[in-house]
Design an enzyme around this catalytic site. Structure first.
Site, PDB file in Angstrom:
ATOM      1  N   ASP A   1       0.780  -1.240   0.000  1.00 12.77           N
ATOM      2  CA  ASP A   1       0.000   0.000   0.000  1.00 12.77           C
ATOM      3  C   ASP A   1       0.811   1.289   0.000  1.00 12.77           C
ATOM      4  O   ASP A   1       0.325   2.332   0.411  1.00 12.77           O
ATOM      5  CB  ASP A   1      -0.907  -0.008   1.236  1.00 12.77           C
TER       6      ASP A   1
ATOM      7  N   GLU B   1      -0.199  -9.117  -0.924  1.00 17.56           N
ATOM      8  CA  GLU B   1      -0.762  -8.533   0.306  1.00 17.56           C
ATOM      9  C   GLU B   1      -2.010  -7.699  -0.030  1.00 17.56           C
ATOM     10  O   GLU B   1      -2.126  -6.523   0.297  1.00 17.56           O
ATOM     11  CB  GLU B   1       0.270  -7.694   1.079  1.00 17.56           C
TER      12      GLU B   1
ATOM     13  N   GLU C   1      -2.100   5.058   2.940  1.00 18.04           N
ATOM     14  CA  GLU C   1      -2.072   3.643   2.553  1.00 18.04           C
ATOM     15  C   GLU C   1      -3.458   3.056   2.278  1.00 18.04           C
ATOM     16  O   GLU C   1      -3.623   2.232   1.374  1.00 18.04           O
ATOM     17  CB  GLU C   1      -1.354   2.824   3.629  1.00 18.04           C
TER      18      GLU C   1
ATOM     19  N   HIS D   1       6.668   5.322  12.862  1.00 12.65           N
ATOM     20  CA  HIS D   1       6.980   6.130  11.676  1.00 12.65           C
ATOM     21  C   HIS D   1       5.776   6.637  10.883  1.00 12.65           C
ATOM     22  O   HIS D   1       5.943   7.399   9.937  1.00 12.65           O
ATOM     23  CB  HIS D   1       7.850   5.313  10.707  1.00 12.65           C
TER      24      HIS D   1
ATOM     25  N   ARG E   1       2.786   8.308   8.876  1.00 12.94           N
ATOM     26  CA  ARG E   1       2.464   9.712   8.567  1.00 12.94           C
ATOM     27  C   ARG E   1       1.282  10.228   9.377  1.00 12.94           C
ATOM     28  O   ARG E   1       1.276  11.385   9.806  1.00 12.94           O
ATOM     29  CB  ARG E   1       2.146   9.871   7.073  1.00 12.94           C
TER      30      ARG E   1
ATOM     31  N   HIS F   1      13.596   5.195  12.511  1.00 19.66           N
ATOM     32  CA  HIS F   1      13.363   5.380  11.063  1.00 19.66           C
ATOM     33  C   HIS F   1      14.141   6.614  10.588  1.00 19.66           C
ATOM     34  O   HIS F   1      14.310   7.579  11.333  1.00 19.66           O
ATOM     35  CB  HIS F   1      11.856   5.572  10.875  1.00 19.66           C
TER      36      HIS F   1
HETATM   37  C1  UD1 Z   1       6.776   4.791   3.567  1.00 17.51           C
HETATM   38  C2  UD1 Z   1       5.364   4.340   3.171  1.00 17.51           C
HETATM   39  C3  UD1 Z   1       4.685   3.651   4.344  1.00 17.51           C
HETATM   40  C4  UD1 Z   1       5.555   2.545   4.925  1.00 17.51           C
HETATM   41  C5  UD1 Z   1       6.930   3.102   5.240  1.00 17.51           C
HETATM   42  C6  UD1 Z   1       7.816   1.986   5.704  1.00 17.51           C
HETATM   43  C7  UD1 Z   1       4.204   5.806   1.577  1.00 17.51           C
HETATM   44  C8  UD1 Z   1       3.338   6.978   1.389  1.00 17.51           C
HETATM   45  N1  UD1 Z   1       4.559   5.516   2.835  1.00 17.51           N
HETATM   46  O1  UD1 Z   1       6.632   5.780   4.570  1.00 17.51           O
HETATM   47  O2  UD1 Z   1       3.471   3.077   3.895  1.00 17.51           O
HETATM   48  O3  UD1 Z   1       4.959   2.067   6.092  1.00 17.51           O
HETATM   49  O4  UD1 Z   1       7.499   3.687   4.065  1.00 17.51           O
HETATM   50  O5  UD1 Z   1       8.937   2.435   6.389  1.00 17.51           O
HETATM   51  O6  UD1 Z   1       4.561   5.176   0.612  1.00 17.51           O
HETATM   52  N2  UD1 Z   1      14.386   8.304   4.377  1.00 17.51           N
HETATM   53  C9  UD1 Z   1      15.750   8.261   4.205  1.00 17.51           C
HETATM   54  N3  UD1 Z   1      16.310   7.049   3.854  1.00 17.51           N
HETATM   55  C10 UD1 Z   1      15.598   5.917   3.702  1.00 17.51           C
HETATM   56  C11 UD1 Z   1      14.203   5.988   3.897  1.00 17.51           C
HETATM   57  C12 UD1 Z   1      13.610   7.197   4.220  1.00 17.51           C
HETATM   58  O7  UD1 Z   1      16.442   9.233   4.356  1.00 17.51           O
HETATM   59  O8  UD1 Z   1      16.171   4.871   3.410  1.00 17.51           O
HETATM   60  C13 UD1 Z   1      13.763   9.602   4.738  1.00 17.51           C
HETATM   61  C14 UD1 Z   1      13.724  10.591   3.558  1.00 17.51           C
HETATM   62  O9  UD1 Z   1      13.937  11.881   4.046  1.00 17.51           O
HETATM   63  C15 UD1 Z   1      12.279  10.448   3.074  1.00 17.51           C
HETATM   64  C16 UD1 Z   1      11.556  10.240   4.389  1.00 17.51           C
HETATM   65  O10 UD1 Z   1      12.429   9.389   5.134  1.00 17.51           O
HETATM   66  O11 UD1 Z   1      11.855  11.595   2.375  1.00 17.51           O
HETATM   67  C17 UD1 Z   1      10.191   9.619   4.310  1.00 17.51           C
HETATM   68  O12 UD1 Z   1      10.168   8.481   3.452  1.00 17.51           O
HETATM   69  P1  UD1 Z   1       8.792   8.100   2.696  1.00 17.51           P
HETATM   70  O13 UD1 Z   1       9.015   6.881   1.882  1.00 17.51           O
HETATM   71  O14 UD1 Z   1       8.264   9.297   2.014  1.00 17.51           O
HETATM   72  O15 UD1 Z   1       7.784   7.798   3.857  1.00 17.51           O
HETATM   73  P2  UD1 Z   1       7.789   6.751   5.020  1.00 17.51           P
HETATM   74  O16 UD1 Z   1       7.275   7.414   6.225  1.00 17.51           O
HETATM   75  O17 UD1 Z   1       9.089   6.047   5.087  1.00 17.51           O
HETATM   76  N1  UDP Z   2      12.568  -3.471  10.176  1.00 13.38           N
HETATM   77  C1  UDP Z   2      13.938  -3.601   9.975  1.00 13.38           C
HETATM   78  N2  UDP Z   2      14.779  -2.756  10.631  1.00 13.38           N
HETATM   79  C2  UDP Z   2      14.329  -1.795  11.464  1.00 13.38           C
HETATM   80  C3  UDP Z   2      12.929  -1.644  11.648  1.00 13.38           C
HETATM   81  C4  UDP Z   2      12.071  -2.500  10.968  1.00 13.38           C
HETATM   82  O1  UDP Z   2      14.377  -4.487   9.242  1.00 13.38           O
HETATM   83  O2  UDP Z   2      15.154  -1.070  12.038  1.00 13.38           O
HETATM   84  C5  UDP Z   2      11.663  -4.391   9.470  1.00 13.38           C
HETATM   85  C6  UDP Z   2      10.610  -5.062  10.302  1.00 13.38           C
HETATM   86  O3  UDP Z   2      11.096  -6.240  10.919  1.00 13.38           O
HETATM   87  C7  UDP Z   2       9.541  -5.360   9.267  1.00 13.38           C
HETATM   88  C8  UDP Z   2       9.627  -4.161   8.343  1.00 13.38           C
HETATM   89  O4  UDP Z   2      10.920  -3.612   8.551  1.00 13.38           O
HETATM   90  O5  UDP Z   2       9.863  -6.506   8.506  1.00 13.38           O
HETATM   91  C9  UDP Z   2       8.562  -3.168   8.697  1.00 13.38           C
HETATM   92  O6  UDP Z   2       8.818  -1.980   8.050  1.00 13.38           O
HETATM   93  P1  UDP Z   2       8.208  -0.597   8.507  1.00 13.38           P
HETATM   94  O7  UDP Z   2       7.848  -0.661   9.933  1.00 13.38           O
HETATM   95  O8  UDP Z   2       9.173   0.442   8.051  1.00 13.38           O
HETATM   96  O9  UDP Z   2       6.914  -0.455   7.576  1.00 13.38           O
HETATM   97  P2  UDP Z   2       5.413  -1.002   7.662  1.00 13.38           P
HETATM   98  O10 UDP Z   2       5.458  -2.470   7.877  1.00 13.38           O
HETATM   99  O11 UDP Z   2       4.730  -0.260   8.759  1.00 13.38           O
HETATM  100  O12 UDP Z   2       4.846  -0.624   6.346  1.00 13.38           O
END
Ligand code: UD1
Ligand code: UDP
Length: 381
Positions: A98, A120, A134, A210, A212, A243
């Site tokens: 999602d 999923e 999502e 984490h 939003r 995160h």
């Molecule tokens: C995204 C997904 C969410 C999922 C989450 C898992 C959307 C809208 N949201 O949210 O469904 O649960 O990922 O973690 O698709 N960033 C880094 N390095 C990384 C990853 C993130 O620097 O490797 C920072 C960046 O500044 C980025 C911000 O995190 O802009 C947010 O990342 P983003 O993918 O937009 O949203 P998440 O909250 O991670």
């Molecule tokens: N996870 C990881 N390292 C971390 C935190 C989470 O490998 O430091 C793994 C966790 O075990 C799970 C997945 O990341 O498999 C979940 O991701 P996240 O919580 O970012 O996203 P969501 O599942 O809420 O979409």
């Protein structure tokens, strides 16, 4: 006969953890050419998973920017996917869950009239804004997809209620397949700090946060609740891999950093995370994936959200919704820390989300769809 070109598309950490085992399963089938396109909506957190599973993508859109907006992610993915589809010419595209990558990946496939398999599929809260964005992403993908790989019976029921009756399979969740490869009894952590944690003497609580929809007031409440729990319980250690989102990091720095017995660490590689979860006392999280993994490992979970699209483990008694109000989170956390009976009631391993064979069923279903194999039997919990 030509091989079927099946392209898996993903971009964030959780999609990668749940799709890498599938990419590998597809690659093991002689009838399939398994292709992998990453959007890199996450950069470092995605690369860390690719490393654990030793997977090299065929195409990398490399779209991530700091503090990216939903519109930038979606538009960059969409444009990048045009090129990837034209180059790799897939017969089917698989998207997962999602995220914005998921939605844009499915939409791009539709624009190119390429079939879509949704891994999923069928999770719902029925609240448009929670989880945000999502819930709408998965609904929009449901409208586009041709095949629906539902983890549970309940997920299939959700789709049937929306009038989706064709192409449905109950497969279990691929995250359980992933756990099977990562969790080891004799695992030694590469992160030295994790080897030194007092697993036997103290209650280790694993924390992540984490979402939003939790940005702002809810996240502040969550951080203050975690601080209070750490301050009031000397027999507890909180381990929180934070995160990389700057919004999350600011909230952690402002409200939680400096509290006693709180270990704020960088995101962990998936194998480290899964093995830490296997050894911890309990989990507090707003993550979707952790709600699926922890029950399989027998760990109670308090969900730091108002709702969940994963009611199966709540019904099984291993997951409880703690909400986003400071006092509620503290009350529920304290009960699990101090009341052995409450803890024992939640700490039993259940596997409502799969038996570790989801990838095999999905690959079989794809081959069946293209007339190249038997229809797989549905997963039964
Ligand atoms: C995204 C997904 C969410 C999922 C989450 C898992 C959307 C809208 N949201 O949210 O469904 O649960 O990922 O973690 O698709 N960033 C880094 N390095 C990384 C990853 C993130 O620097 O490797 C920072 C960046 O500044 C980025 C911000 O995190 O802009 C947010 O990342 P983003 O993918 O937009 O949203 P998440 O909250 O991670
Ligand atoms: N996870 C990881 N390292 C971390 C935190 C989470 O490998 O430091 C793994 C966790 O075990 C799970 C997945 O990341 O498999 C979940 O991701 P996240 O919580 O970012 O996203 P969501 O599942 O809420 O979409």
């Amino acid at each position: 006969m030509d091989k079927l070109r099946i392209m898996s598309v993903f971009g964030t950490r959780p999609e990668a953890i749940k799709m890498c085992p599938l990419v590998q399963e597809l690659a093991s089938r002689p009838e399939i050419e398994s292709l992998c396109c990453v959007t890199a909506q996450h950069r470092q957190m995605l690369d860390s998973v690719l490393e654990v599973f030793d997977l090299k993508p065929d195409y990398d859109l490399d779209i991530m920017t700091p503090r990216q907006t939903l519109s930038t992610i979606t538009s960059k993915c969409l444009l990048g996917m045009d090129e990837a589809i034209e180059t790799l010419k897939p017969d089917m595209i698989l998207v997962h869950g999602d995220t914005s990558t998921t939605f844009a990946g499915a939409l791009a496939a539709f624009y190119h009239q390429v079939k879509v398999g949704h891994v999923e599929a069928g999770l719902r809260t029925y609240d448009k804004y929670s989880p945000f964005p999502e819930e709408m992403n998965r609904k929009m993908v449901s409208a586009i997809a041709d095949l629906y790989f539902c983890p549970t019976v309940n997920n299939r029921e959700n789709l049937l209620k929306e009038g989706i009756t064709e192409g449905l399979f109950i497969t279990g969740n691929t995250v359980i397949d992933a756990l099977k490869t990562t969790v080891r009894k004799d695992y030694v952590f590469a992160t030295e700090e994790l080897n030194r944690l007092p697993y036997d003497e103290k209650k280790i609580i694993l924390v992540t946060c984490h979402r939003r929809e939790n940005y702002g007031e809810p996240m502040k409440n969550i951080m203050l609740a975690l601080r209070q729990i750490a301050e009031e319980n000397p027999d507890v250690e909180l381990v929180y891999p934070v995160h990389l989102s700057p919004v999350v990091r600011e909230a952690v720095d402002q409200y939680l950093r400096g509290a006693p017995r709180v270990h704020l660490i960088d995101p962990l590689p998936a194998d480290e995370m899964h093995n830490l979860m296997a050894r911890c006392y309990m989990v507090m999280t707003d993550s979707g994936g952790l709600q699926e993994e922890a029950p399989a490992l027998g760990k109670p979970v308090l969900v730091l959200r108002r709702e969940t699209e994963r009611p199966e483990a709540v019904a099984a008694g291993t997951v409880k919704l703690a909400g986003v109000v400071q006092d509620d989170i503290v009350t529920m956390g304290t009960r699990l820390i101090r009341d052995p009976e409450s803890y024992a009631r939640m700490a039993h391993a259940v596997n409502p989300y799969g038996d570790g064979n989801a990838c095999r069923r999905i690959a079989d279903a794809i081959l069946w769809h293209f007339g190249r194999g038997e229809k797989p039997k549905d997963y039964q919990a």
